[in-house]
Design an enzyme around this catalytic site. Sequence first.
Site, short mmCIF file in Angstrom:
data_model
loop_
_atom_site.label_atom_id
_atom_site.label_comp_id
_atom_site.label_asym_id
_atom_site.label_seq_id
_atom_site.Cartn_x
_atom_site.Cartn_y
_atom_site.Cartn_z
N ARG A 48 96.62 38.00 59.44
CA ARG A 48 95.81 39.06 58.83
C ARG A 48 96.70 40.15 58.22
O ARG A 48 96.39 40.70 57.16
CB ARG A 48 94.89 39.67 59.89
N HIS A 82 96.40 41.52 54.41
CA HIS A 82 96.14 42.92 54.10
C HIS A 82 97.30 43.55 53.33
O HIS A 82 97.10 44.51 52.59
CB HIS A 82 95.87 43.71 55.39
N ASN A 95 92.25 48.98 57.91
CA ASN A 95 93.47 48.78 58.70
C ASN A 95 93.52 49.57 60.00
O ASN A 95 94.03 49.08 61.01
CB ASN A 95 94.70 49.18 57.87
N HIS A 99 89.76 32.59 59.73
CA HIS A 99 88.85 33.11 60.75
C HIS A 99 88.49 32.04 61.79
O HIS A 99 87.61 32.25 62.61
CB HIS A 99 87.59 33.69 60.11
#
Length: 319
Positions: free
Chosen positions: A61, A65, A93, A192
């Site tokens: 992740r 990001h 975040n 996910h």
Amino acid sequence: MASSTTSHCLLVALFLLSSAANSQLTPSFYASSCPALEYVVSSAVNEAIAADRRMGASLLRLFFHDCFVQGCDASILLDDVGSFVGEKTAFPNVNSVRGYDVINKIKIDVEANCSGVVSCADIVALAARDGTVLLGGPNWDVPLGRRDSTTANLTQANSDLPSPGSDLSTLVTAFGNKGLSPRDLTALSGAHTIGFAQCNNFRDRIYNDSDIDTAFAEQLQANCSSASGSTNGNLAALDEQTQLVFDNAFYANLAARRGLLHSDQELFNGGSQDALVQDYSADNALFFADFAAAMINLGNISPLTGTDGQIRANCSVVN
């Protein structure tokens, strides 16, 4: 006519320069300057996941990001220092993204082997791959040669990172703006299959969405109240079946209307990605191949190369 020809030549030159910059990313970039790099990174990631198996999802992740804001330049790692404002406090975040300490530890280990050579951006890319592999996911050769940004963009972090409440059209547009296809979107969403989400990111889905399995919603409501408050940070697995194993079970969940996030369920909701979700659910090898390809595409978003940016000595601050 001469002006038109000149403009065309300039466009061709710019395209060639852009292609040359991207071509500098290669898995062998550090073969001579830091030959032990991949071993050093994988050893540190292995240690981190042995201590906390969730860290595999967190490192994946973190890479996503980072790349969605200014490109894959390690801007997400920069701390707020003095008047400098980083991206860590952006809504997607703050109190959510993890793994900064793991990247910092890896950087220290890498510097001990080859000082001033390897970028934090490349460390993040390698750690995301290694975390995926250690949880049972696919392997791929990570293109390397990125350099680190000296800037960050809090505004872009708040605007460009997809929301868990996004609909399919919004997701396709957000990924398309980064040069990623709808197929990339659906494959990357398969990340996910590992990790967890906080109650405040799926509350609306389990209380208000009509396209959710009733028993699944009720199960989640027991640990996530309908009103914002003390349960906001309570966690639920993004993939209830194999929450810490990287596989294709995520897609079977979507087909059963048991996607945790609204944005995930949008991939299987009578739209353009339904068939691909079913393909991935039935064929783990296909999902793995597409995920690896999509991760390479993700890592190619606007890298800094050549003399752009810098090689940070400390991933948290500019030199």
